[in-house]
Scaffold this active site. Structure first.
Site, PDB file in Angstrom:
ATOM      1  CG  ASP A  21      -2.095   0.952   1.075  1.00 33.36           C
ATOM      2  OD1 ASP A  21      -2.421   1.334  -0.063  1.00 33.36           O
ATOM      3  OD2 ASP A  21      -2.675   1.333   2.114  1.00 33.36           O
ATOM      4  NE  ARG A  34      -4.636   6.846  -6.921  1.00 27.57           N
ATOM      5  CZ  ARG A  34      -4.487   6.558  -5.622  1.00 27.57           C
ATOM      6  NH1 ARG A  34      -4.294   7.500  -4.753  1.00 27.57           N
ATOM      7  NH2 ARG A  34      -4.556   5.302  -5.214  1.00 27.57           N
ATOM      8  CG  ASN A  69      -7.832  -2.133  -5.225  1.00 27.41           C
ATOM      9  OD1 ASN A  69      -6.871  -2.867  -5.017  1.00 27.41           O
ATOM     10  ND2 ASN A  69      -8.139  -1.153  -4.379  1.00 27.41           N
TER      11      ASN A  69
HETATM   12  C1  IPE Z   1      -5.368  -2.872  -0.306  1.00 25.92           C
HETATM   13  O1  IPE Z   1      -5.038  -1.536  -0.449  1.00 25.92           O
HETATM   14  C2  IPE Z   1      -5.339  -3.541  -1.650  1.00 25.92           C
HETATM   15  C3  IPE Z   1      -4.024  -3.684  -2.275  1.00 25.92           C
HETATM   16  C4  IPE Z   1      -2.885  -3.319  -1.755  1.00 25.92           C
HETATM   17  C5  IPE Z   1      -4.035  -4.284  -3.577  1.00 25.92           C
HETATM   18  P1  IPE Z   1      -6.174  -0.421  -0.535  1.00 25.92           P
HETATM   19  O2  IPE Z   1      -5.475   0.885  -0.642  1.00 25.92           O
HETATM   20  O3  IPE Z   1      -7.126  -0.750  -1.613  1.00 25.92           O
HETATM   21  O4  IPE Z   1      -6.909  -0.583   0.871  1.00 25.92           O
HETATM   22  P2  IPE Z   1      -7.810   0.443   1.682  1.00 25.92           P
HETATM   23  O5  IPE Z   1      -8.836   0.933   0.724  1.00 25.92           O
HETATM   24  O6  IPE Z   1      -6.920   1.529   2.140  1.00 25.92           O
HETATM   25  O7  IPE Z   1      -8.349  -0.355   2.806  1.00 25.92           O
HETATM   26  C1  IPE Z   2      -1.626   0.252  -3.397  1.00 25.66           C
HETATM   27  O1  IPE Z   2      -1.431   1.617  -3.402  1.00 25.66           O
HETATM   28  C2  IPE Z   2      -1.858  -0.300  -4.784  1.00 25.66           C
HETATM   29  C3  IPE Z   2      -3.233  -0.737  -5.037  1.00 25.66           C
HETATM   30  C4  IPE Z   2      -4.188  -0.736  -4.174  1.00 25.66           C
HETATM   31  C5  IPE Z   2      -3.533  -1.197  -6.373  1.00 25.66           C
HETATM   32  P1  IPE Z   2      -2.634   2.641  -3.352  1.00 25.66           P
HETATM   33  O2  IPE Z   2      -2.996   2.985  -4.759  1.00 25.66           O
HETATM   34  O3  IPE Z   2      -3.738   2.153  -2.508  1.00 25.66           O
HETATM   35  O4  IPE Z   2      -1.930   3.891  -2.685  1.00 25.66           O
HETATM   36  P2  IPE Z   2      -2.549   4.878  -1.609  1.00 25.66           P
HETATM   37  O5  IPE Z   2      -3.033   4.038  -0.465  1.00 25.66           O
HETATM   38  O6  IPE Z   2      -3.656   5.606  -2.293  1.00 25.66           O
HETATM   39  O7  IPE Z   2      -1.406   5.752  -1.232  1.00 25.66           O
HETATM   40 MG    MG Z   3      -4.141   2.328  -0.543  1.00 28.34          MG
END
Ligand code: IPE
Ligand code: IPE
Ligand code: MG
Length: 248
Positions: A21, A34, A69
């Site tokens: 994450d 992003r 996601n």
């Molecule tokens: C969890 O991260 C899913 C992955 C790392 C693929 P998210 O960023 O989607 O989780 P939440 O929404 O913060 O719980």
């Molecule tokens: C994790 O990084 C990757 C996926 C969930 C695909 P994020 O995209 O959730 O990054 P943050 O949490 O918004 O920083």
């Molecule tokens: Mg995230």
């Protein structure tokens, strides 16, 4: 220079699961899009997978794309699918004797991604080193719902007795049926939650949360997480004294 950490190579966790994450926040901090965070995160995946294989981890399961996601902006989902396609590198897996696998609702992925994934799974299936498992379109609630449906069907058809259902039955119907439970669960990016990841398999996992955004989580960070794990006493409901007796 930052000091390296000492690891006990006889006590490397067998199954490490990572919630990767923080890609978005990493990008935002730098004034980037992003998707550039995801790009940087994909580079980290290669480095961490190679380090995990070197350390002798047997199973590395990476939360790559969750069921939830799919609800992100379409442009981001498209960018993620493109990156996934680009980064499935069969040569790297062959070079490191890595068996590449996937868990999740793979049928939901675009055909071009699915095709490359399945070919890579097939071509690396004879490799005897680490299993690198990507959780794609995965969530624990999806997995447990599927397992329940399959077990119910087996009972209904008479293939299984209702009284024969035990925790092994459930384990045998999970996407991870060939894998041991998680020993160490790592979440990068500062949040302290499981976000629907491997809930059953993490029943007795040691949890490790760190602030580092995923693109910055390099080899030393992984070794630090394992060193932390090696300082813990896993009691499984027993007393500390019982555990010491078991070891002796
Ligand atoms: C969890 O991260 C899913 C992955 C790392 C693929 P998210 O960023 O989607 O989780 P939440 O929404 O913060 O719980
Ligand atoms: C994790 O990084 C990757 C996926 C969930 C695909 P994020 O995209 O959730 O990054 P943050 O949490 O918004 O920083
Ligand atoms: Mg995230």
């Amino acid at each position: 220079m930052e000091m390296d950490v000492q690891l006990d190579l006889n006590r490397i966790p067998r199954h490490v699961a990572i919630i990767m994450d923080g890609n978005g926040r990493w990008a935002k901090q730098r004034g980037l899009d992003r998707s550039q965070g995801h790009q940087a995160g994909a580079e980290t995946v290669h480095q961490i997978a190679e380090e995990a294989a070197r350390l002798g981890i047997d199973f590395l399961t990476l939360y790559t794309f969750s069921t939830e996601n799919w609800n992100r902006p379409e442009q981001e989902v498209t960018a993620l699918m493109g990156l996934l396609f680009e980064h499935i590198e069969e040569e790297t897996f062959m070079k490191n004797n890595i068996s590449f696998q996937v868990i999740g609702e793979i049928d939901k992925l675009p055909e071009f991604v699915k095709g490359k994934l399945m070919a890579c799974v097939e071509h690396t299936s004879q490799n005897t080193g680490m299993s690198l498992v990507l959780a794609l379109s995965y969530s624990s609630k999806w997995e447990l719902t599927e397992a329940t449906r399959q077990i119910a069907a087996e009972v209904k058809s008479g293939k299984m007795e209702l009284s024969a259902i035990d925790s092994d039955t459930i384990q045998q119907h999970l996407a991870t049926k060939h894998m041991p439970d998680v020993d160490l669960l790592i979440r990068t990016g500062g949040e302290q939650r499981l976000s629907n990841y491997l809930l059953w398999q993490c029943a007795y996992a040691e949890l490790y949360f760190c602030e580092t955004f995923w693109p910055d989580f390099k080899e030393l960070e992984l070794r630090k997480a394992i060193a932390d794990y090696q300082h813990r006493e896993r009691r499984y409901g027993l007393t500390s004294e019982q555990i010491i007796d078991l070891v002796i």
